[in-house]
Design a protein around this motif. Sequence first.
Motif, PDB file in Angstrom:
ATOM      1  N   ASP A  79       1.013  -1.269   0.171  1.00 45.73           N
ATOM      2  CA  ASP A  79      -0.264  -0.401   0.179  1.00 45.73           C
ATOM      3  C   ASP A  79       0.704   0.876  -0.252  1.00 45.73           C
ATOM      4  O   ASP A  79       0.621   2.023  -0.623  1.00 45.73           O
ATOM      5  CB  ASP A  79      -0.574  -0.205   0.998  1.00 45.73           C
ATOM      6  CG  ASP A  79      -2.413  -0.761   0.743  1.00 45.73           C
ATOM      7  OD1 ASP A  79      -2.339  -1.741   0.275  1.00 45.73           O
ATOM      8  OD2 ASP A  79      -3.040  -1.166   2.212  1.00 45.73           O
ATOM      9  N   GLY A  80       1.910   1.334   0.695  1.00 51.94           N
ATOM     10  CA  GLY A  80       2.750   2.830   0.934  1.00 51.94           C
ATOM     11  C   GLY A  80       2.854   2.623  -0.499  1.00 51.94           C
ATOM     12  O   GLY A  80       3.594   3.738  -0.935  1.00 51.94           O
ATOM     13  N   PHE A  81       3.981   1.432  -0.986  1.00 51.92           N
ATOM     14  CA  PHE A  81       4.669   1.716  -2.738  1.00 51.92           C
ATOM     15  C   PHE A  81       3.874   2.691  -3.000  1.00 51.92           C
ATOM     16  O   PHE A  81       4.574   2.720  -3.927  1.00 51.92           O
ATOM     17  CB  PHE A  81       5.211  -0.081  -2.735  1.00 51.92           C
ATOM     18  CG  PHE A  81       5.605   0.585  -3.971  1.00 51.92           C
ATOM     19  CD1 PHE A  81       7.309   0.811  -4.365  1.00 51.92           C
ATOM     20  CD2 PHE A  81       5.623  -0.591  -5.089  1.00 51.92           C
ATOM     21  CE1 PHE A  81       7.661   0.794  -5.355  1.00 51.92           C
ATOM     22  CE2 PHE A  81       6.080  -0.269  -6.553  1.00 51.92           C
ATOM     23  CZ  PHE A  81       7.554   0.282  -6.828  1.00 51.92           C
ATOM     24  N   LEU A  82       2.781   1.715  -3.153  1.00 55.44           N
ATOM     25  CA  LEU A  82       1.631   1.878  -4.691  1.00 55.44           C
ATOM     26  C   LEU A  82       1.660   3.847  -3.878  1.00 55.44           C
ATOM     27  O   LEU A  82       1.408   4.490  -5.129  1.00 55.44           O
ATOM     28  CB  LEU A  82       0.406   1.663  -4.661  1.00 55.44           C
ATOM     29  CG  LEU A  82       0.417  -0.260  -4.856  1.00 55.44           C
ATOM     30  CD1 LEU A  82      -1.160  -0.659  -4.656  1.00 55.44           C
ATOM     31  CD2 LEU A  82       0.694   0.139  -6.596  1.00 55.44           C
ATOM     32  N   VAL A  83       0.785   4.253  -2.762  1.00 58.01           N
ATOM     33  CA  VAL A  83       1.179   5.672  -3.053  1.00 58.01           C
ATOM     34  C   VAL A  83       2.560   6.241  -3.152  1.00 58.01           C
ATOM     35  O   VAL A  83       1.708   7.316  -4.153  1.00 58.01           O
ATOM     36  CB  VAL A  83       1.278   5.953  -1.082  1.00 58.01           C
ATOM     37  CG1 VAL A  83       1.027   7.357  -0.625  1.00 58.01           C
ATOM     38  CG2 VAL A  83      -0.357   5.336  -0.650  1.00 58.01           C
ATOM     39  N   PHE A  84       3.505   5.770  -3.089  1.00 54.22           N
ATOM     40  CA  PHE A  84       4.709   6.460  -3.526  1.00 54.22           C
ATOM     41  C   PHE A  84       4.026   7.178  -5.423  1.00 54.22           C
ATOM     42  O   PHE A  84       5.477   7.712  -5.906  1.00 54.22           O
ATOM     43  CB  PHE A  84       5.714   5.925  -2.704  1.00 54.22           C
ATOM     44  CG  PHE A  84       7.063   6.461  -3.612  1.00 54.22           C
ATOM     45  CD1 PHE A  84       8.000   7.230  -3.337  1.00 54.22           C
ATOM     46  CD2 PHE A  84       7.807   6.081  -4.417  1.00 54.22           C
ATOM     47  CE1 PHE A  84       8.997   7.835  -3.987  1.00 54.22           C
ATOM     48  CE2 PHE A  84       9.007   5.607  -4.892  1.00 54.22           C
ATOM     49  CZ  PHE A  84       9.176   6.641  -4.822  1.00 54.22           C
ATOM     50  N   LYS A  85       4.317   6.084  -5.408  1.00 57.58           N
ATOM     51  CA  LYS A  85       4.289   5.631  -7.139  1.00 57.58           C
ATOM     52  C   LYS A  85       3.083   6.522  -7.712  1.00 57.58           C
ATOM     53  O   LYS A  85       3.396   7.027  -8.756  1.00 57.58           O
ATOM     54  CB  LYS A  85       3.916   3.744  -7.656  1.00 57.58           C
ATOM     55  CG  LYS A  85       4.920   3.271  -7.482  1.00 57.58           C
ATOM     56  CD  LYS A  85       6.745   3.067  -9.046  1.00 57.58           C
ATOM     57  CE  LYS A  85       6.357   3.379  -9.440  1.00 57.58           C
ATOM     58  NZ  LYS A  85       7.161   3.444 -10.132  1.00 57.58           N
ATOM     59  N   SER A  86       2.193   6.386  -6.667  1.00 57.49           N
ATOM     60  CA  SER A  86       0.782   7.619  -7.234  1.00 57.49           C
ATOM     61  C   SER A  86       1.675   8.772  -7.397  1.00 57.49           C
ATOM     62  O   SER A  86       1.279   9.866  -8.057  1.00 57.49           O
ATOM     63  CB  SER A  86      -0.317   7.427  -6.646  1.00 57.49           C
ATOM     64  OG  SER A  86      -0.940   6.372  -6.632  1.00 57.49           O
ATOM     65  N   ILE A  87       2.113   9.412  -6.537  1.00 56.31           N
ATOM     66  CA  ILE A  87       2.616  10.863  -6.432  1.00 56.31           C
ATOM     67  C   ILE A  87       3.931  10.739  -6.429  1.00 56.31           C
ATOM     68  O   ILE A  87       3.414  11.612  -7.466  1.00 56.31           O
ATOM     69  CB  ILE A  87       3.082  10.859  -4.423  1.00 56.31           C
ATOM     70  CG1 ILE A  87       1.889  10.743  -3.698  1.00 56.31           C
ATOM     71  CG2 ILE A  87       4.467  12.364  -4.505  1.00 56.31           C
ATOM     72  CD1 ILE A  87       2.636  10.749  -1.969  1.00 56.31           C
ATOM     73  N   TYR A 107      -6.063   5.798  -6.548  1.00 58.00           N
ATOM     74  CA  TYR A 107      -6.036   6.480  -5.259  1.00 58.00           C
ATOM     75  C   TYR A 107      -6.061   5.108  -5.046  1.00 58.00           C
ATOM     76  O   TYR A 107      -6.338   3.945  -4.436  1.00 58.00           O
ATOM     77  CB  TYR A 107      -8.157   6.845  -5.271  1.00 58.00           C
ATOM     78  CG  TYR A 107      -7.603   7.744  -6.019  1.00 58.00           C
ATOM     79  CD1 TYR A 107      -7.099   9.574  -5.066  1.00 58.00           C
ATOM     80  CD2 TYR A 107      -7.541   8.061  -7.435  1.00 58.00           C
ATOM     81  CE1 TYR A 107      -7.410  10.686  -5.742  1.00 58.00           C
ATOM     82  CE2 TYR A 107      -8.202   8.940  -8.522  1.00 58.00           C
ATOM     83  CZ  TYR A 107      -8.222  10.638  -7.633  1.00 58.00           C
ATOM     84  OH  TYR A 107      -8.152  11.628  -8.249  1.00 58.00           O
ATOM     85  N   VAL A 108      -5.079   5.396  -3.782  1.00 54.62           N
ATOM     86  CA  VAL A 108      -4.291   4.006  -3.015  1.00 54.62           C
ATOM     87  C   VAL A 108      -5.122   4.556  -1.407  1.00 54.62           C
ATOM     88  O   VAL A 108      -4.308   5.895  -0.879  1.00 54.62           O
ATOM     89  CB  VAL A 108      -3.230   4.034  -2.196  1.00 54.62           C
ATOM     90  CG1 VAL A 108      -2.821   2.613  -1.725  1.00 54.62           C
ATOM     91  CG2 VAL A 108      -3.009   3.637  -3.938  1.00 54.62           C
ATOM     92  N   LYS A 109      -5.665   3.708  -0.623  1.00 53.99           N
ATOM     93  CA  LYS A 109      -6.391   4.011   1.045  1.00 53.99           C
ATOM     94  C   LYS A 109      -5.427   2.810   1.665  1.00 53.99           C
ATOM     95  O   LYS A 109      -5.504   1.816   1.192  1.00 53.99           O
ATOM     96  CB  LYS A 109      -7.356   3.834   1.425  1.00 53.99           C
ATOM     97  CG  LYS A 109      -7.982   3.771   2.547  1.00 53.99           C
ATOM     98  CD  LYS A 109      -9.073   3.298   2.728  1.00 53.99           C
ATOM     99  CE  LYS A 109      -9.009   3.689   4.790  1.00 53.99           C
ATOM    100  NZ  LYS A 109     -11.032   3.501   5.007  1.00 53.99           N
ATOM    101  N   SER A 110      -4.145   3.606   2.032  1.00 54.00           N
ATOM    102  CA  SER A 110      -2.667   2.861   2.833  1.00 54.00           C
ATOM    103  C   SER A 110      -3.680   2.561   4.274  1.00 54.00           C
ATOM    104  O   SER A 110      -4.143   3.385   4.723  1.00 54.00           O
ATOM    105  CB  SER A 110      -1.810   3.782   3.336  1.00 54.00           C
ATOM    106  OG  SER A 110      -1.131   2.959   3.810  1.00 54.00           O
ATOM    107  N   ASN A 111      -4.043   1.357   4.451  1.00 59.88           N
ATOM    108  CA  ASN A 111      -3.677   0.789   6.002  1.00 59.88           C
ATOM    109  C   ASN A 111      -2.861   0.594   7.142  1.00 59.88           C
ATOM    110  O   ASN A 111      -2.474   0.319   7.816  1.00 59.88           O
ATOM    111  CB  ASN A 111      -4.370  -0.028   5.878  1.00 59.88           C
ATOM    112  CG  ASN A 111      -3.498  -1.446   5.444  1.00 59.88           C
ATOM    113  OD1 ASN A 111      -2.667  -1.304   5.431  1.00 59.88           O
ATOM    114  ND2 ASN A 111      -3.838  -2.949   5.752  1.00 59.88           N
ATOM    115  N   ARG A 112      -2.001   1.241   6.172  1.00 56.40           N
ATOM    116  CA  ARG A 112      -0.902   1.468   7.385  1.00 56.40           C
ATOM    117  C   ARG A 112      -0.133   3.005   7.551  1.00 56.40           C
ATOM    118  O   ARG A 112      -0.089   3.482   6.277  1.00 56.40           O
ATOM    119  CB  ARG A 112       0.803   1.205   6.605  1.00 56.40           C
ATOM    120  CG  ARG A 112       1.961   1.004   7.360  1.00 56.40           C
ATOM    121  CD  ARG A 112       3.304   0.588   6.060  1.00 56.40           C
ATOM    122  NE  ARG A 112       4.607   0.589   6.725  1.00 56.40           N
ATOM    123  CZ  ARG A 112       5.075   0.043   8.098  1.00 56.40           C
ATOM    124  NH1 ARG A 112       4.290  -0.696   8.645  1.00 56.40           N
ATOM    125  NH2 ARG A 112       5.727   0.202   8.238  1.00 56.40           N
TER     126      ARG A 112
END
Length: 409
Positions: A79-87, A107-112
């Motif tokens: 999840d965190g990696f996907l947020v990074f890639k999105s940004i 759009y990623v909803k991170s549970n971390r």
Amino acid sequence: MSQSKPEERLALELSCAICLQLFRDPVALPCGHNYCLGCIQNAASAEDPKSLRRCPECREEYGSPEALPKNFKLSSIVDGFLVFKSIANVQKYHFSNSCQRNVTITYVKSNRSTPVLTTYSYVVVKHINAVYIWQANLCDLEGCLHQLQEAQKCTGEVLSQSSEFLFIQNYLNVEARIRQAANVTIPALPSQESSNAKQLRSILRTDTFRAEMSLLLEYLHGMMNPLDLTFNAATAHPSLLLSSDLKTVKQCAGFKSSAAGDQSERFSTATQVMCTQGFSTGVHMWAVEVGPGCMWSVGLCYKSIPRKGDHSRLGHNTSSWRLQWKSKKLAACYDLANVAVGEGLVMPPKKVEVTLDYEGGTFGFHSSGQGGRRQHLHTFSAVFKDTVYPAFGIHSTSEESWITLLSGA
């Protein structure tokens, strides 16, 4: 193909060996391998129903795919990696000078929750849709302008004809294009860019943002690649017994080391030992497993920590920090200030993960349970001024009083 970029190497490590895509709902097999839940279910259904289920990689047996525990830790890292890639994609594509079409924003909803993502991912997820619509409308408007300019040019060429025959022939050729241009719908466009969009542009252009994203990548990579540490035998208290690979330390009743030579680095009062490896920059993660009957301390110290006297104990000075399990209580300590932690913790942690962010000034502990489920125990905040070393103490002498440094492999 060699993976030259850190992002590509990390993506490879976060990919399922069956589908070769980033993990989705990863589950952990008893052997330690991880797969997407859907992938391992499909692999199991393709086998003989009467045969035992086996890991696709090492062929070790396991039970029903539905009974496999979800790897929450791995899921959080993805999840965190996907947020990074999105940004990163937002910065690369949506804030360039030219308009980009057909770009998908994930759009990623991170549970971390990570400190790195707290500020920037919230701003991006909240405002990026409005900015993208604004830029998409601008592209459409430029298309309409081009279409009208072409129609104006064709009309001018037709009207310039002196021959009536050529005028009629040219008019019939361009009539459809002129009518289409005349009926074009002009898209609405805000008179000026929203303040939210301006704020987002300003943030993404800062060196701080780039540094934060680099730190996030380093953090994720560190989480997937724990350090391969070893104990420093020269620092071990005489009552501590080290394994031949310097990975396990144990306190044995009646044991006393007969090591000769320089003893200046050795702890002589507290039954403690330091690691050989030290850190003066960067983000690092390591993990230890502790014996079920062990009373222990896991911490960090400067090389200048005293080696004798009560003030040489981890957490009893300004040169060290520790998390300690003793007398069925978990406590964090620095400079003799004890703080009870792990509220609601019934059993002692069997595995402790430690994360150090040197520049960020944090030193955190998590317990790790079945399926990668993690529980935050405590985080110290400090301004590190010198090289720091992982350090450990054992406060019991039972057969199960041991600490093992887990390999990063």
